[in-house]
Write a protein that holds these residues in place. Sequence first.
Motif, PDB file in Angstrom:
ATOM      1  N   ASP A   4       0.818  -1.212   0.000  1.00 60.98           N
ATOM      2  CA  ASP A   4       0.000   0.000   0.000  1.00 60.98           C
ATOM      3  C   ASP A   4       0.855   1.267   0.000  1.00 60.98           C
ATOM      4  OD1 ASP A   4      -2.209  -1.555  -0.011  1.00 60.98           O
ATOM      5  OD2 ASP A   4      -2.493  -1.506   2.180  1.00 60.98           O
ATOM      6  N   GLU A   5       1.969   1.238   0.709  1.00 65.64           N
ATOM      7  CA  GLU A   5       2.767   2.451   0.820  1.00 65.64           C
ATOM      8  C   GLU A   5       3.389   2.849  -0.517  1.00 65.64           C
ATOM      9  OE1 GLU A   5       5.260  -1.027   2.422  1.00 65.64           O
ATOM     10  OE2 GLU A   5       3.214  -0.249   2.579  1.00 65.64           O
ATOM     11  N   LEU A   6       3.398   1.929  -1.474  1.00 65.44           N
ATOM     12  CA  LEU A   6       3.963   2.258  -2.769  1.00 65.44           C
ATOM     13  C   LEU A   6       2.899   2.695  -3.777  1.00 65.44           C
ATOM     14  CD1 LEU A   6       6.554  -0.606  -3.221  1.00 65.44           C
ATOM     15  CD2 LEU A   6       6.987   1.772  -2.640  1.00 65.44           C
ATOM     16  N   PHE A   7       1.645   2.667  -3.311  1.00 61.44           N
ATOM     17  CA  PHE A   7       0.578   2.908  -4.273  1.00 61.44           C
ATOM     18  C   PHE A   7       0.631   4.333  -4.823  1.00 61.44           C
ATOM     19  CE2 PHE A   7      -2.697   0.441  -5.993  1.00 61.44           C
ATOM     20  CZ  PHE A   7      -3.696   1.289  -6.412  1.00 61.44           C
ATOM     21  N   ASN A   8       0.862   5.298  -3.938  1.00 61.11           N
ATOM     22  CA  ASN A   8       0.957   6.687  -4.380  1.00 61.11           C
ATOM     23  C   ASN A   8       2.126   6.864  -5.357  1.00 61.11           C
ATOM     24  OD1 ASN A   8      -1.137   8.252  -3.420  1.00 61.11           O
ATOM     25  ND2 ASN A   8      -0.258   8.361  -1.365  1.00 61.11           N
TER      26      ASN A   8
ATOM     27  N   CYS B  79      -3.445   5.558 -15.869  1.00 57.05           N
ATOM     28  CA  CYS B  79      -3.473   6.460 -14.715  1.00 57.05           C
ATOM     29  C   CYS B  79      -4.898   6.654 -14.197  1.00 57.05           C
ATOM     30  CB  CYS B  79      -2.863   7.809 -15.091  1.00 57.05           C
ATOM     31  SG  CYS B  79      -1.104   7.740 -15.418  1.00 57.05           S
ATOM     32  N   TRP B  80      -5.857   6.791 -15.132  1.00 51.20           N
ATOM     33  CA  TRP B  80      -7.260   6.966 -14.710  1.00 51.20           C
ATOM     34  C   TRP B  80      -7.744   5.756 -13.915  1.00 51.20           C
ATOM     35  CZ3 TRP B  80      -9.570  11.186 -14.044  1.00 51.20           C
ATOM     36  CH2 TRP B  80      -9.457  12.286 -14.910  1.00 51.20           C
ATOM     37  N   GLU B  81      -7.377   4.591 -14.395  1.00 47.13           N
ATOM     38  CA  GLU B  81      -7.831   3.382 -13.692  1.00 47.13           C
ATOM     39  C   GLU B  81      -7.236   3.297 -12.292  1.00 47.13           C
ATOM     40  OE1 GLU B  81      -6.802   0.205 -16.241  1.00 47.13           O
ATOM     41  OE2 GLU B  81      -8.173   0.776 -17.860  1.00 47.13           O
ATOM     42  N   VAL B  82      -5.917   3.622 -12.208  1.00 49.55           N
ATOM     43  CA  VAL B  82      -5.265   3.583 -10.902  1.00 49.55           C
ATOM     44  C   VAL B  82      -5.869   4.636  -9.972  1.00 49.55           C
ATOM     45  CG1 VAL B  82      -3.078   3.885  -9.704  1.00 49.55           C
ATOM     46  CG2 VAL B  82      -3.136   2.673 -11.872  1.00 49.55           C
ATOM     47  N   TRP B  83      -6.119   5.819 -10.520  1.00 48.18           N
ATOM     48  CA  TRP B  83      -6.668   6.909  -9.700  1.00 48.18           C
ATOM     49  C   TRP B  83      -8.079   6.598  -9.202  1.00 48.18           C
ATOM     50  CZ3 TRP B  83      -5.816  10.254  -6.423  1.00 48.18           C
ATOM     51  CH2 TRP B  83      -6.614  11.383  -6.187  1.00 48.18           C
ATOM     52  N   LYS B  84      -8.893   5.974 -10.033  1.00 43.23           N
ATOM     53  CA  LYS B  84     -10.233   5.599  -9.599  1.00 43.23           C
ATOM     54  C   LYS B  84     -10.165   4.598  -8.458  1.00 43.23           C
ATOM     55  CE  LYS B  84     -12.426   6.416 -14.099  1.00 43.23           C
ATOM     56  NZ  LYS B  84     -13.072   5.768 -15.287  1.00 43.23           N
ATOM     57  N   THR B  85      -9.229   3.642  -8.578  1.00 41.77           N
ATOM     58  CA  THR B  85      -9.066   2.667  -7.501  1.00 41.77           C
ATOM     59  C   THR B  85      -8.611   3.343  -6.219  1.00 41.77           C
ATOM     60  OG1 THR B  85      -8.433   1.011  -9.152  1.00 41.77           O
ATOM     61  CG2 THR B  85      -7.919   0.523  -6.854  1.00 41.77           C
ATOM     62  N   LEU B  86      -7.703   4.280  -6.366  1.00 41.76           N
ATOM     63  CA  LEU B  86      -7.168   4.984  -5.204  1.00 41.76           C
ATOM     64  C   LEU B  86      -8.243   5.842  -4.539  1.00 41.76           C
ATOM     65  CD1 LEU B  86      -4.595   5.456  -3.571  1.00 41.76           C
ATOM     66  CD2 LEU B  86      -4.076   7.380  -5.062  1.00 41.76           C
ATOM     67  N   LYS B  87      -9.066   6.539  -5.359  1.00 43.12           N
ATOM     68  CA  LYS B  87     -10.132   7.390  -4.789  1.00 43.12           C
ATOM     69  C   LYS B  87     -11.190   6.559  -4.084  1.00 43.12           C
ATOM     70  CE  LYS B  87     -11.390   9.929  -8.304  1.00 43.12           C
ATOM     71  NZ  LYS B  87     -12.091  10.995  -9.059  1.00 43.12           N
ATOM     72  N   ALA B  88     -11.381   5.351  -4.559  1.00 43.29           N
ATOM     73  CA  ALA B  88     -12.390   4.492  -3.923  1.00 43.29           C
ATOM     74  C   ALA B  88     -11.958   4.052  -2.535  1.00 43.29           C
ATOM     75  CB  ALA B  88     -12.663   3.270  -4.795  1.00 43.29           C
TER      76      ALA B  88
ATOM     77  N   PRO C 198      -4.543  17.275  -6.904  1.00 44.14           N
ATOM     78  CA  PRO C 198      -4.694  17.828  -8.259  1.00 44.14           C
ATOM     79  C   PRO C 198      -4.644  16.777  -9.362  1.00 44.14           C
ATOM     80  CG  PRO C 198      -2.430  18.060  -7.572  1.00 44.14           C
ATOM     81  CD  PRO C 198      -3.147  17.373  -6.431  1.00 44.14           C
ATOM     82  N   THR C 199      -4.763  15.521  -9.003  1.00 40.70           N
ATOM     83  CA  THR C 199      -4.581  14.472 -10.003  1.00 40.70           C
ATOM     84  C   THR C 199      -5.605  14.567 -11.125  1.00 40.70           C
ATOM     85  OG1 THR C 199      -3.681  13.014  -8.314  1.00 40.70           O
ATOM     86  CG2 THR C 199      -4.420  11.994 -10.344  1.00 40.70           C
ATOM     87  N   ASP C 200      -6.890  14.837 -10.783  1.00 35.58           N
ATOM     88  CA  ASP C 200      -7.918  14.948 -11.831  1.00 35.58           C
ATOM     89  C   ASP C 200      -7.550  16.019 -12.847  1.00 35.58           C
ATOM     90  OD1 ASP C 200      -9.990  13.010 -11.140  1.00 35.58           O
ATOM     91  OD2 ASP C 200     -10.192  14.165  -9.296  1.00 35.58           O
TER      92      ASP C 200
END
Length: 870
Positions: A602-606, A647-656, A664-666
Amino acid sequence: MLPLIKSTYCVTEVKGLTDRLLQKQQTDYNEAIENIFSEVSGLEEYSKILNPQLEECAIQLWNWAVTKNVGITISKSQKAKVRHVACSLLYCCEPENPTEGIIRKQILMASKTGRTWLDCKNPQMADNFLRLAVKSLETLYSQLTSRGDSAADVSSSKGDVEKDLLRILSCQAESTVYLSLMCYNFGVDTYNLRKFEDSAFWLSQSYDIGKMNAKYTSGPEVQAKVLRLLATVYFEWDCQRFHEKALNAVSLANKECVSASGQYLKIRILLRCGASDDHIRAGLHEMLESEVSLDVCLSTVKLLMSEDREVLAFEYLKRVDQHFESSPDLGSALVLHIELLLQRGKELLGKQKIEDTITCHYTGKQLTPQALTRLHAMLWDKASKHFEDRNYSEALQWYNYSLSFFKAGQMDSNLAKLQRNRASCFVQLKQLEKGKQAIKEAERCDPDSIFTQFSVYKIAVQENNVEKATEALNAIGRLSKSPLSSEDKLLVSENAASSLLSLAAQIALENEQQDTAMKALESLCEHSRDEAQVLTALRCLVRLVLSTIERSSDGMRNVNLDVLLPYLKMAWNSALQCESSPGRMRDFFVLSYQASALISFDELFNQYLHCALLIAQCAIHSLCPPSPTFNSTLGELTQALEHIQICWEVWKTLKASGSFPKDPTDALLLLYEFEARAKLNDPEVETVLESVLELENVETKVLETIAALAMEPPAHFPLLCKKALRCVHSLIKLQPVIAAITQLAQASHPEVKLTQPLSRKTMRPTGLAVVPGREEQVISILATITAADRTVPWLDFIHVPTCFTNMRISVWYLNQSLDKERRCPDSLSGLLHLPCQLSTYITQKSQCYTEINRPADAARKTRIELYTTN
């Protein structure tokens, strides 16, 4: 009767020419001197003219020439010609039995005329008069000895004659030498021009003149020099045709004065004309007997070898060794002997000669440093060729020969190189202990050499000594940071350490030592300045880790994945250092992304997300330099969109998984997608803008960036640009006063530029129709800000109303009224909101626009008057 008439005519002519020359008013004597010189030169054809007028003319001309010695009235050549005329006239009117006085006059005039011609560098003319002087001296001497005067008087007179004779003979000797030298110079000049026939003629003349006047020549050395050049001319002209003349000339030269060049030239001629071995042996024997230098003998040996006279060459070389046995330079002969044997493939004889040379070297006949350097180079070259042929034992033997010339305990960088080469041979022969001993010697002589440490590493790998190999790798890395000496720079390139580390990894992998190979690759990544080399090393490291994971059990896989963390960081940091190379930056980020995708912590997800974002950014920015083909550009942009989708897929997973209100990722992802689609001319770009406008708390900076990207080539979306800028203006109204005016000025610049034509030729009324509405909006905002606070950065804003006003001038030029009663006043009203400090600027603008409106006002007044009249 005819000779008498001619004689009378000549006397009259000479008398007249003499009188004209002696005129006192004359300043230019050249024509008169040439005329009388030409006339008298033809008197030789006639018999003697016994006329006292000629003698009188001779005396007058001689005295006139003497008076002209003071100053520079006439030149040396002119004086010589006048004396020539006077002396010729005196001899022409000589009686059958001249008196002693006449003879003494003749001697004086003839000797001085000859001397003057010598001074003018004309030895041929001089020689004629000097012979006349000698003849007159002989006549005078005969008269003196036949008279019955007292013995004392005769003796005194004879002494005077002998002194005059000695003086004249000296002049004759000088004339002969000069004439011979002149012919020699002609021969040299024509030889340099490759005119061999002319050169042979002049050189022969030079030699013959010296030979005829042997007692007056410059000596046998000069004569030998002339003959050697003559032999060279025949040699280069056509040796087969003129070989006899060439041999005769060089043989005569050697008889005149033996020299090394003459002996060497004779051997050249004999070889060229295909002489028998016996003839050449005789020439070689003559050379040794003449005590030429060792260098000449060695040059002769090389000449024999080049002419395929191998037997004669080695035979003569042996005699040279014996002849110069006590010479301190004998080593150069021994080295040449070894070199020739090796060139001819006679290695066994060469080795025997080397061993004899080693014995001589340590028994009082040491080689000179120059000879020793040549021998070392020869031995190393032979050894390296055997090493390349994988004949390691033979290579080692040649290196050992070289080692024999080094003293025990000697400190020398070349000795270190030699020991490293020997160590390489021992490693290949699997004699590791001997290799370690050689490396110890190399470390003793040159411990700070990366090549020495590399040799240590190779032996450590052979022994499977990971610790020792690691120490050597660390030493190579440390030494790579040290500055190279001027001597090392000639042999070692600046990336030599990186190349050695890359080779070290290869050696470790060949010996199935993966851990050591990985340490070598890690050191390469740390110390190499070559981005491509670092990228390749990191890729190899990732592959090695993955291969290890595939072989490990399930329980050890997560542990092995931890090894990827430092490599991921290396790739990330390397990417950040490649700002000037977007393509290389992208490659590093791709590698970092691929490595991070293997780690599920998890700590590497960002970090994984940011990496993906930067991949997309680099993929787009790598297109900044022009691509070679249009298809490659499309491919890069399409690849960028694929990365953005990841990136969108990863960001959606992260926001969930949590809340990120200020992230500012969006906005960043939408900006990257907008740029890629705009450059692809994708109609979906408008949808991306709508997504941006739907964001909460969208910043003006984002919209300004979108406006710029919409018009950045190859993108061209003016409507989207205007739409984004209108949104910017709307957001500015909500900003504080000072921030608002600055942002309004900055946001208005691109819109003004967008609507402003490039030139009058490209002006179109439709393109300027938007001016009034946008201008009114800007002025309204400006009035609101002014009412609130006048302490704002007005200079940031002054550009906007000025540009709108200038655009109205463009409208006036096109005769497009838009609003005939309101041309410039609207824009001027914007200027009226500026502070009083800018009053001068406002006044100047008002005056300018008044001048512009004056023709229109006059036309309007005329229309009113016509209407009233009607």
